[in-house]
Design an enzyme around this catalytic site. Structure first.
Site, PDB file in Angstrom:
ATOM      1  N   GLU A  13       0.805  -1.038   0.088  1.00 30.03           N
ATOM      2  CA  GLU A  13      -0.131   0.076  -0.173  1.00 30.03           C
ATOM      3  C   GLU A  13       0.910   1.300  -0.081  1.00 30.03           C
ATOM      4  OE1 GLU A  13      -2.404   1.634  -0.609  1.00 30.03           O
ATOM      5  OE2 GLU A  13      -3.901   1.395   0.869  1.00 30.03           O
ATOM      6  N   ASP A  14       0.343   2.369  -0.409  1.00 27.56           N
ATOM      7  CA  ASP A  14       1.018   3.603  -0.387  1.00 27.56           C
ATOM      8  C   ASP A  14       1.219   4.347   0.696  1.00 27.56           C
ATOM      9  OD1 ASP A  14      -1.484   4.231  -0.523  1.00 27.56           O
ATOM     10  OD2 ASP A  14      -1.341   5.628  -2.244  1.00 27.56           O
ATOM     11  N   ASP A  67      -3.445   6.180   6.330  1.00 24.70           N
ATOM     12  CA  ASP A  67      -4.323   7.518   6.844  1.00 24.70           C
ATOM     13  C   ASP A  67      -5.118   7.159   7.933  1.00 24.70           C
ATOM     14  OD1 ASP A  67      -4.734  10.203   7.078  1.00 24.70           O
ATOM     15  OD2 ASP A  67      -5.942  10.191   5.321  1.00 24.70           O
ATOM     16  N   PHE A  72      -0.626  16.590   3.741  1.00 22.77           N
ATOM     17  CA  PHE A  72      -1.228  15.727   2.588  1.00 22.77           C
ATOM     18  C   PHE A  72       0.146  15.738   1.620  1.00 22.77           C
ATOM     19  CE2 PHE A  72      -3.201  14.641  -1.421  1.00 22.77           C
ATOM     20  CZ  PHE A  72      -4.071  13.796  -1.180  1.00 22.77           C
ATOM     21  N   ARG A 118       1.616  11.816  -9.547  1.00 22.51           N
ATOM     22  CA  ARG A 118       2.117  10.648  -9.216  1.00 22.51           C
ATOM     23  C   ARG A 118       3.604  10.490  -9.589  1.00 22.51           C
ATOM     24  NH1 ARG A 118      -2.331   7.631  -7.356  1.00 22.51           N
ATOM     25  NH2 ARG A 118      -4.259   8.087  -8.564  1.00 22.51           N
TER      26      ARG A 118
HETATM   27  P1  IMP Z   1      -7.177   5.490   4.830  1.00 23.64           P
HETATM   28  O1  IMP Z   1      -8.232   4.452   4.283  1.00 23.64           O
HETATM   29  O2  IMP Z   1      -7.715   6.560   5.339  1.00 23.64           O
HETATM   30  O3  IMP Z   1      -6.095   4.761   5.490  1.00 23.64           O
HETATM   31  O4  IMP Z   1      -6.440   6.021   3.441  1.00 23.64           O
HETATM   32  C1  IMP Z   1      -5.814   5.419   2.606  1.00 23.64           C
HETATM   33  C2  IMP Z   1      -5.781   6.199   0.997  1.00 23.64           C
HETATM   34  O5  IMP Z   1      -6.080   7.368   1.145  1.00 23.64           O
HETATM   35  C3  IMP Z   1      -4.332   5.748   0.639  1.00 23.64           C
HETATM   36  O6  IMP Z   1      -4.216   4.637  -0.266  1.00 23.64           O
HETATM   37  C4  IMP Z   1      -4.328   7.071  -0.347  1.00 23.64           C
HETATM   38  O7  IMP Z   1      -4.900   6.747  -1.818  1.00 23.64           O
HETATM   39  C5  IMP Z   1      -5.087   7.984   0.371  1.00 23.64           C
HETATM   40  N1  IMP Z   1      -4.309   9.284   0.997  1.00 23.64           N
HETATM   41  C6  IMP Z   1      -4.383   9.199   2.201  1.00 23.64           C
HETATM   42  N2  IMP Z   1      -3.322  10.203   2.579  1.00 23.64           N
HETATM   43  C7  IMP Z   1      -2.900  10.680   1.517  1.00 23.64           C
HETATM   44  C8  IMP Z   1      -1.898  11.620   1.291  1.00 23.64           C
HETATM   45  O8  IMP Z   1      -1.435  12.302   1.929  1.00 23.64           O
HETATM   46  N3  IMP Z   1      -1.607  11.835   0.022  1.00 23.64           N
HETATM   47  C9  IMP Z   1      -2.151  11.018  -1.112  1.00 23.64           C
HETATM   48  N4  IMP Z   1      -3.020  10.173  -0.770  1.00 23.64           N
HETATM   49  C10 IMP Z   1      -3.498   9.902   0.462  1.00 23.64           C
END
Ligand code: IMP
Length: 176
Positions: free
Chosen positions: A98-99, A102, A151, A164
């Site tokens: 995963e990237d 959050d 962000f 990207r």
């Molecule tokens: P979560 O479900 O809240 O953990 O969010 C995960 C997804 O939100 C990641 O796979 C990203 O695609 C997107 N995301 C969350 N924070 C960022 C950020 O700072 N930059 C870009 N994408 C983000």
């Protein structure tokens, strides 16, 4: 369209060095076994392609696509499966790549989706983690970097589909 070069929060060199370490740890942990690597599109595609080059194990690569964010910077609060993997996971060692974690909602939902397919084990590699935003219990087995609540963009991560392609991770500022 203007070109935008934000200051690097994490440089190409730092990313590359960390990925080398993560690859070595994964290789050691799964020694003598094989692996199904699941790349979570789109954000993890660069991280995943660099990481698998540093994993010295027989592996198969799968792609899955989930969406939790719209075109903004706050979560929509639910996760949709846009594209599934094709491999059968029963009895397999699975590594999700995963990237960023959050709130943890995407990964928690994905883990639940995959657990019912009865893999031997599921582990998670995430390039980034924002601990201040975490709402769901998530265990990251292989973490690149912990970051503050900003962000970020680049190295696969986007804002509204852009940035990207940046080779490093930068902070998106208002007005960019
Ligand atoms: P979560 O479900 O809240 O953990 O969010 C995960 C997804 O939100 C990641 O796979 C990203 O695609 C997107 N995301 C969350 N924070 C960022 C950020 O700072 N930059 C870009 N994408 C983000």
């Amino acid at each position: 369209m203007e070109l935008f070069s934000p200051e690097a929060l994490i440089t190409e060199e730092e990313i590359s060095h960390r990925i080398q370490e993560l690859g070595a740890n994964i290789t050691k942990d799964f020694e003598g076994q094989d692996l199904v690597v699941i790349c979570v599109l789109k954000g993890a595609f660069i991280f995943c392609s660099d990481l698998i080059k540093k994993i010295n194990l027989p592996l198969k690569l799968e792609f899955i696509s989930l969406s939790s964010y719209g075109d903004g910077i706050t979560s929509s609060g639910n996760v949709r499966l846009d594209m599934d993997i094709t491999a059968n996971l029963e009895g397999k060692n699975v590594l999700i790549v995963e990237d960023i974690v959050d709130t943890g909602l995407t990964i928690k939902t994905l883990m639940e989706m995959l657990e019912v397919r009865r893999p031997k084990e599921i582990r998670l590699a995430s390039l980034l983690f924002k601990p201040s935003k975490l709402k769901h219990q998530v265990k990251i087995d292989y973490l690149g970097f912990e970051i503050e609540d900003k962000f970020v963009i680049g190295y696969g991560l986007d804002y509204a589909g852009r940035y990207r392609e940046l080779p490093y991770i930068g902070i998106l500022n208002a007005g960019n």
